[in-house]
Scaffold this motif. Structure first.
Motif, PDB file in Angstrom:
ATOM      1  N   THR A 298     -67.111  -6.368  19.372  1.00  0.00           N
ATOM      2  CA  THR A 298     -68.143  -7.157  18.688  1.00  0.00           C
ATOM      3  C   THR A 298     -67.510  -8.239  17.812  1.00  0.00           C
ATOM      4  O   THR A 298     -66.528  -7.987  17.111  1.00  0.00           O
ATOM      5  N   ALA A 299     -68.075  -9.433  17.846  1.00  0.00           N
ATOM      6  CA  ALA A 299     -67.594 -10.526  16.998  1.00  0.00           C
ATOM      7  C   ALA A 299     -68.172 -10.383  15.598  1.00  0.00           C
ATOM      8  O   ALA A 299     -69.330  -9.988  15.422  1.00  0.00           O
ATOM      9  N   VAL A 300     -67.353 -10.688  14.596  1.00  0.00           N
ATOM     10  CA  VAL A 300     -67.798 -10.692  13.204  1.00  0.00           C
ATOM     11  C   VAL A 300     -67.562 -12.098  12.651  1.00  0.00           C
ATOM     12  O   VAL A 300     -66.422 -12.564  12.601  1.00  0.00           O
ATOM     13  N   THR A 301     -68.641 -12.759  12.271  1.00  0.00           N
ATOM     14  CA  THR A 301     -68.558 -14.129  11.767  1.00  0.00           C
ATOM     15  C   THR A 301     -68.978 -14.166  10.309  1.00  0.00           C
ATOM     16  O   THR A 301     -70.113 -13.812   9.978  1.00  0.00           O
ATOM     17  N   SER A 302     -68.054 -14.537   9.429  1.00  0.00           N
ATOM     18  CA  SER A 302     -68.324 -14.591   7.980  1.00  0.00           C
ATOM     19  C   SER A 302     -68.906 -13.275   7.475  1.00  0.00           C
ATOM     20  O   SER A 302     -69.806 -13.248   6.640  1.00  0.00           O
ATOM     21  N   GLY A 303     -68.394 -12.176   8.023  1.00  0.00           N
ATOM     22  CA  GLY A 303     -68.820 -10.854   7.563  1.00  0.00           C
ATOM     23  C   GLY A 303     -70.007 -10.278   8.298  1.00  0.00           C
ATOM     24  O   GLY A 303     -70.340  -9.108   8.114  1.00  0.00           O
TER      25      GLY A 303
ATOM     26  N   LEU B 181     -57.437  -7.044   6.617  1.00  0.00           N
ATOM     27  CA  LEU B 181     -58.023  -8.356   6.887  1.00  0.00           C
ATOM     28  C   LEU B 181     -59.278  -8.488   6.044  1.00  0.00           C
ATOM     29  O   LEU B 181     -60.180  -7.647   6.137  1.00  0.00           O
ATOM     30  N   LEU B 182     -59.345  -9.501   5.193  1.00  0.00           N
ATOM     31  CA  LEU B 182     -60.556  -9.771   4.435  1.00  0.00           C
ATOM     32  C   LEU B 182     -61.425 -10.681   5.287  1.00  0.00           C
ATOM     33  O   LEU B 182     -61.058 -11.824   5.566  1.00  0.00           O
ATOM     34  N   VAL B 183     -62.574 -10.183   5.715  1.00  0.00           N
ATOM     35  CA  VAL B 183     -63.355 -10.847   6.739  1.00  0.00           C
ATOM     36  C   VAL B 183     -63.860 -12.212   6.289  1.00  0.00           C
ATOM     37  O   VAL B 183     -64.075 -13.107   7.096  1.00  0.00           O
ATOM     38  N   GLY B 184     -64.028 -12.400   4.975  1.00  0.00           N
ATOM     39  CA  GLY B 184     -64.473 -13.699   4.493  1.00  0.00           C
ATOM     40  C   GLY B 184     -63.466 -14.803   4.779  1.00  0.00           C
ATOM     41  O   GLY B 184     -63.816 -15.986   4.798  1.00  0.00           O
ATOM     42  N   ASP B 185     -62.210 -14.417   5.011  1.00  0.00           N
ATOM     43  CA  ASP B 185     -61.163 -15.407   5.250  1.00  0.00           C
ATOM     44  C   ASP B 185     -61.147 -15.941   6.679  1.00  0.00           C
ATOM     45  O   ASP B 185     -60.641 -17.025   6.941  1.00  0.00           O
ATOM     46  N   SER B 186     -61.669 -15.142   7.648  1.00  0.00           N
ATOM     47  CA  SER B 186     -61.602 -15.567   9.045  1.00  0.00           C
ATOM     48  C   SER B 186     -62.602 -14.781   9.883  1.00  0.00           C
ATOM     49  O   SER B 186     -63.096 -13.731   9.473  1.00  0.00           O
ATOM     50  N   ASP B 187     -62.905 -15.312  11.068  1.00  0.00           N
ATOM     51  CA  ASP B 187     -63.770 -14.623  12.026  1.00  0.00           C
ATOM     52  C   ASP B 187     -62.889 -13.736  12.903  1.00  0.00           C
ATOM     53  O   ASP B 187     -61.774 -14.112  13.275  1.00  0.00           O
ATOM     54  N   VAL B 188     -63.403 -12.562  13.249  1.00  0.00           N
ATOM     55  CA  VAL B 188     -62.597 -11.612  14.019  1.00  0.00           C
ATOM     56  C   VAL B 188     -63.442 -10.953  15.095  1.00  0.00           C
ATOM     57  O   VAL B 188     -64.674 -11.015  15.079  1.00  0.00           O
ATOM     58  N   GLU B 189     -62.755 -10.306  16.031  1.00  0.00           N
ATOM     59  CA  GLU B 189     -63.403  -9.472  17.045  1.00  0.00           C
ATOM     60  C   GLU B 189     -62.920  -8.043  16.833  1.00  0.00           C
ATOM     61  O   GLU B 189     -61.714  -7.793  16.732  1.00  0.00           O
ATOM     62  N   LEU B 190     -63.858  -7.122  16.741  1.00  0.00           N
ATOM     63  CA  LEU B 190     -63.506  -5.745  16.406  1.00  0.00           C
ATOM     64  C   LEU B 190     -62.797  -5.056  17.567  1.00  0.00           C
ATOM     65  O   LEU B 190     -63.103  -5.289  18.738  1.00  0.00           O
TER      66      LEU B 190
END
Length: 402
Positions: free
Chosen positions: A343-348, A369-378
């Motif tokens: 799942t993608a996480v965009t700005s939390g 990883l602090l999610v506010g710093d970047s977009d990630v995929e779980l």
């Protein structure tokens, strides 16, 4: 000299019957606000915010004495002492956070020395915190926060008000803004500029940003901002571990503290290297102070969760105090093949049917990883730290299971 810049007030505090729960609630809210204000004072080089930190620190000293007196009066036998010992640890930890925040504020007030590069860290923050005095002619004066509907309209929140010597922490919808209130606003630029001007009648000038000219100094500044964010997260998790009597959350607090310790070592090395090339090495003294105080805050978070780690029963009064929060923090681990896997996480915000906000991820091999710093995929194995309602938290946990 402003008396707040000197020694703390030594006004006497006499015992009076007080609700331990209420004192703990105020200490928790005060500690969280102190962290926010002290770092904002440094990043903005703002003396007014720094003085507010010392006012709050003085208030925390009184709360700590009141809590200690009440706990001493409550101990009648060894069983009471065992159950209340973790509460005393939480009280002491809140006091340590307060002292560390005061030390951070004094970096600004005593001109200990900070490089201009500190301001280059501001764009990394998604929100700005400002302090302003409410003007009698403001359209907000005399209205409740619900009537103004500030957050919905602008994204700016009133996180606290000071009315004379009285602090209103976490003001609610029915809180009225009055003339001469000292308001603390948090929100995105440039919305906060407009709200500040409408509230105070004075234009807000964003601090000028200067890029650091030394690579090692840039690394040091980036690291201290990351340490600050991890320490704040550790305090949030510590209180949540107490609320849920969760050893899992308490272990994450310890993991964060280990990470902050490691980062402090790297931070000191980069700062010392930068000093060798800096025109004015004395201007870096404040960074060293900032690193030490940040590490104290992460240590205090471990102290808050110490009772949980040692498998001591959490006293009901502490759980009642922490329950005053509208939001909870949860910890879930993503299993392979679950709804969260990939799942993608965009700005939390995760791309699933959930109102939970992911604030941090501990990824095996990569650390935090602090999610506010970047977009990630779980990925499978990711440990997610999320914030939201209790109902949403339970549903989110089911999404993490295969």
């Amino acid at each position: 000299m402003d008396p707040l810049e000197g020694e703390a007030s030594s006004a006497s505090v006499e015992y009076e019957p007080v609700s331990v729960k209420d004192v703990l609630v105020e200490m928790k809210d005060t500690a969280e606000l102190l962290i926010d204000l002290s770092y904002s004072a440094v990043l903005h080089r703002n003396e007014d915010l720094a003085r507010e930190v010392l006012r709050l620190e003085e208030r925390m000293d009184v709360l700590e004495l009141q809590a200690r007196m009440s706990l001493m009066m409550a101990v009648r036998n060894p069983d009471d002492a065992e159950q209340l010992a973790p509460v005393l640890g939480i009280v002491a930890a809140a006091g340590d956070i307060s002292d560390a925040a005061g030390d951070i504020a004094k970096i600004v007030l005593e001109e200990v020395g900070l490089p201009d590069a500190m301001r280059a860290a501001l764009p990394e923050a998604t929100e700005t915190l400002v302090r302003g005095v409410v003007d009698g002619g403001s359209t907000y004066t005399g209205q409740t926060l619900q009537e103004i509907d500030l957050e919905s309209e602008t994204g700016v929140r009133v996180i606290a008000l000071r009315r004379g010597d009285e602090w209103i922490l976490n003001p609610g919808p029915e809180t009225t803004i009055e003339s001469d209130d000292v308001a603390f606003l948090r929100g995105p630029d440039p919305a906060i500029d407009d709200v500040y001007e409408r509230l105070t009648g004075v234009a807000y000038e964003s601090p000028a940003i200067e890029a650091p000219d030394l690579e090692d100094l840039e690394r040091a500044v980036d690291t201290i901002v990351h340490m600050k964010n991890l320490s704040e997260l550790a305090v949030d998790l510590a209180y949540s571990s107490v609320l849920f009597d969760s050893e899992y959350l308490a272990e994450e607090v310890r993991n964060l503290e280990v990470e902050v310790d490691a980062m402090e070592s790297r931070f000191e090395a980069w700062t010392l290297r930068a000093a060798a090339d800096a025109e004015d090495p004395i201007a870096l003294r404040g960074l060293i102070h900032l690193g030490s105080s940040t590490e104290v805050i992460s240590d205090a978070a471990v102290d808050i969760s110490e009772g949980v780690l040692r498998d001591l029963d959490v006293h009901p009064v502490v759980q009642l105090a922490v329950q005053e929060s509208d939001e909870i923090i949860t910890r879930v681990e993503v299993e392979a093949g679950s709804a969260l896997d990939g799942t993608a996480v965009t700005s939390g915000v995760p791309d699933v049917e959930s109102t939970m906000s992911v604030i941090a991820i501990r990824r095996p091999g990569d650390g935090w990883l602090l999610v506010g710093d970047s977009d990630v995929e779980l990925r499978p194995g990711d440990v997610l730290i999320s914030k939201g309602t209790r109902t949403a938290g339970e549903a989110f946990e089911s999404l993490s299971a295969a």
